[in-house]
Enzyme design. Sequence first.
Site, PDB file in Angstrom:
ATOM      1  N   ASP A   1     -46.762  -3.888 -42.163  1.00 21.90           N
ATOM      2  CA  ASP A   1     -45.542  -4.091 -41.377  1.00 21.90           C
ATOM      3  C   ASP A   1     -45.909  -4.365 -39.916  1.00 21.90           C
ATOM      4  O   ASP A   1     -46.523  -3.541 -39.252  1.00 21.90           O
ATOM      5  CB  ASP A   1     -44.645  -2.863 -41.470  1.00 21.90           C
ATOM      6  CG  ASP A   1     -43.215  -3.164 -41.056  1.00 21.90           C
ATOM      7  OD1 ASP A   1     -43.024  -3.857 -40.042  1.00 21.90           O
ATOM      8  OD2 ASP A   1     -42.286  -2.705 -41.748  1.00 21.90           O
TER       9      ASP A   1
ATOM     10  N   SER B   1     -37.393  -6.567 -40.595  1.00 20.90           N
ATOM     11  CA  SER B   1     -38.075  -6.216 -41.841  1.00 20.90           C
ATOM     12  C   SER B   1     -37.179  -6.359 -43.067  1.00 20.90           C
ATOM     13  O   SER B   1     -37.686  -6.536 -44.174  1.00 20.90           O
ATOM     14  CB  SER B   1     -38.613  -4.779 -41.756  1.00 20.90           C
ATOM     15  OG  SER B   1     -39.681  -4.706 -40.842  1.00 20.90           O
TER      16      SER B   1
ATOM     17  N   THR C   1     -38.541  -2.381 -45.844  1.00 23.12           N
ATOM     18  CA  THR C   1     -39.510  -3.072 -46.706  1.00 23.12           C
ATOM     19  C   THR C   1     -39.538  -2.523 -48.123  1.00 23.12           C
ATOM     20  O   THR C   1     -39.424  -3.295 -49.082  1.00 23.12           O
ATOM     21  CB  THR C   1     -40.916  -3.058 -46.085  1.00 23.12           C
ATOM     22  OG1 THR C   1     -40.850  -3.626 -44.772  1.00 23.12           O
ATOM     23  CG2 THR C   1     -41.903  -3.841 -46.934  1.00 23.12           C
TER      24      THR C   1
ATOM     25  N   GLU D   1     -47.177  -0.595 -48.544  1.00 24.44           N
ATOM     26  CA  GLU D   1     -46.879  -0.988 -47.163  1.00 24.44           C
ATOM     27  C   GLU D   1     -47.620  -0.100 -46.168  1.00 24.44           C
ATOM     28  O   GLU D   1     -47.579   1.122 -46.257  1.00 24.44           O
ATOM     29  CB  GLU D   1     -45.378  -0.886 -46.877  1.00 24.44           C
ATOM     30  CG  GLU D   1     -45.035  -1.378 -45.468  1.00 24.44           C
ATOM     31  CD  GLU D   1     -43.629  -1.024 -45.032  1.00 24.44           C
ATOM     32  OE1 GLU D   1     -43.056  -1.804 -44.253  1.00 24.44           O
ATOM     33  OE2 GLU D   1     -43.107   0.032 -45.431  1.00 24.44           O
TER      34      GLU D   1
ATOM     35  N   HIS E   1     -44.699  -1.708 -31.625  1.00 22.94           N
ATOM     36  CA  HIS E   1     -43.488  -1.600 -30.810  1.00 22.94           C
ATOM     37  C   HIS E   1     -43.785  -0.808 -29.535  1.00 22.94           C
ATOM     38  O   HIS E   1     -43.205  -1.077 -28.480  1.00 22.94           O
ATOM     39  CB  HIS E   1     -42.380  -0.885 -31.588  1.00 22.94           C
ATOM     40  CG  HIS E   1     -41.574  -1.779 -32.474  1.00 22.94           C
ATOM     41  ND1 HIS E   1     -40.753  -2.774 -31.987  1.00 22.94           N
ATOM     42  CD2 HIS E   1     -41.447  -1.824 -33.830  1.00 22.94           C
ATOM     43  CE1 HIS E   1     -40.161  -3.393 -33.005  1.00 22.94           C
ATOM     44  NE2 HIS E   1     -40.569  -2.837 -34.130  1.00 22.94           N
TER      45      HIS E   1
ATOM     46  N   ASP F   1     -44.933  -8.716 -42.948  1.00 26.97           N
ATOM     47  CA  ASP F   1     -43.557  -9.204 -42.932  1.00 26.97           C
ATOM     48  C   ASP F   1     -43.250  -9.979 -41.651  1.00 26.97           C
ATOM     49  O   ASP F   1     -42.410 -10.875 -41.638  1.00 26.97           O
ATOM     50  CB  ASP F   1     -42.557  -8.053 -43.125  1.00 26.97           C
ATOM     51  CG  ASP F   1     -42.794  -6.888 -42.184  1.00 26.97           C
ATOM     52  OD1 ASP F   1     -43.795  -6.884 -41.437  1.00 26.97           O
ATOM     53  OD2 ASP F   1     -41.970  -5.943 -42.202  1.00 26.97           O
TER      54      ASP F   1
ATOM     55  N   HIS G   1     -40.283  -7.620 -32.170  1.00 29.08           N
ATOM     56  CA  HIS G   1     -40.986  -8.529 -33.068  1.00 29.08           C
ATOM     57  C   HIS G   1     -41.185  -9.877 -32.373  1.00 29.08           C
ATOM     58  O   HIS G   1     -40.474 -10.208 -31.425  1.00 29.08           O
ATOM     59  CB  HIS G   1     -40.182  -8.754 -34.354  1.00 29.08           C
ATOM     60  CG  HIS G   1     -39.941  -7.515 -35.128  1.00 29.08           C
ATOM     61  ND1 HIS G   1     -39.115  -7.478 -36.245  1.00 29.08           N
ATOM     62  CD2 HIS G   1     -40.393  -6.241 -34.983  1.00 29.08           C
ATOM     63  CE1 HIS G   1     -39.084  -6.254 -36.735  1.00 29.08           C
ATOM     64  NE2 HIS G   1     -39.850  -5.489 -35.977  1.00 29.08           N
TER      65      HIS G   1
END
Length: 435
Positions: free
Chosen positions: A30, A71, A124, A250, A259, A297, A386
Amino acid sequence: MRRLFVLFFVILAIALSFSQVKNVIYFIGDGMGLAHAYLTSMIEGRPLSFMKTPYVGLVKTHSANSWVTDSAAAGTALASGFKTNNGMINILPDGTIVPTIFEVAKAYGVKTGIIVTCRVTHATPAAFYAHVKSRGEENEIAKQLIESETIDVVMGGGWANFLPKSLGGKRNDELDLIEIAREKGYAYVTTKSDLMQLPADAEKVLALFAPSHLAPASERSGDQPMLYEMVEKALEILSKDNEPFFLMVEGSQIDWEAHGNDVYGVWKEVLEFDKAVQVALDFALRRGDTLVVVTADHETGGLGLSAGDYMVDVEKIRGFTKTADWIMANYSTADKESFKEAIKEYFGLTLSDEDLERISASKKPSAELGKILSEKVNVGWTTTSHSGVPVPVYAFGPGAENFTGFLDNTEIPRIIMRLTGYTLQYPLVKEPTIK
């Protein structure tokens, strides 16, 4: 809501001819962009396991309504092969419900599993079994997980979404989904020790190790398992009778550390993810019938391996021992000297008064600290959200050569389906018009 469930004609479709791909292990990092993986490789001083796979491609990640995906939309694309709007899971913008690759696989008698380090109802993992208009409907997602019985092995966090408030959970409907899961034949475990003691002949497993997300990789200990330990156990259970299986894994918290513009956190999360990939690659190498696909992703943070200088200070990064989140949770910028001493102890770096003022004035103090620490080792970030840049895909095993070139994320599950013979090829999806 229109329920034009494509699964009906998918199940009725004639399977393709015999394929060598019997099992699939699908890894999703992720938020893991190429720079996240390469930075971790630089710090470790070696190629990561998935970097040594023979086939590599690039993947576009945009959603139906934005060049920058979340996501939920990205998970839908990776799990169903369709674009949707940000926030939506396996429901298209026009309301059409689409099947997940796990639902199709289940119709062919394939065993399925998901392993995550976030809540198992997060975007996810939910993309592999749920159908909701909003990713925030996690109580409904939990209900769909148990009612659908799409997944045989479930490992991660988030037991609070499965229990009513009267039992310490988050549900208002008084449904005890864990008890319902037990009645449906799931073995329920909440600790690493109990997981490891599960017999290999367990048919269904619901393993929830925290009320919400698991601890970060850099802080996880005690009775919360590491990602590679969960993969080892899941492969033992899913492969015991030599029947086909499909496992999604994941690396959930790479995204969160990115982030926070946290170099140390990204390093440790990608490293944990890579150890899990190595377990799968070892399994696939022994078998010869298992396809391993590793992708992401989306990219998070706009990570650049420069902050205006030509030299990332890898040696200094190797001396980091804590995340910015951990520092902010344990120290206050109000106590300047104590805070500076902590930075010196855990990062080997010196903060100025101007640095402290930046952190104190920020609406995201932890991310600001992460950015400052990154700057001091010449690592740059463009955002705390993102980005829209393509992400890599790596593949190993039969059919791996199909995952090369410049792909759309919707193509990945479609290629997997063609290789496994679960279904005929999906119709082509037109490029959306994005404003």
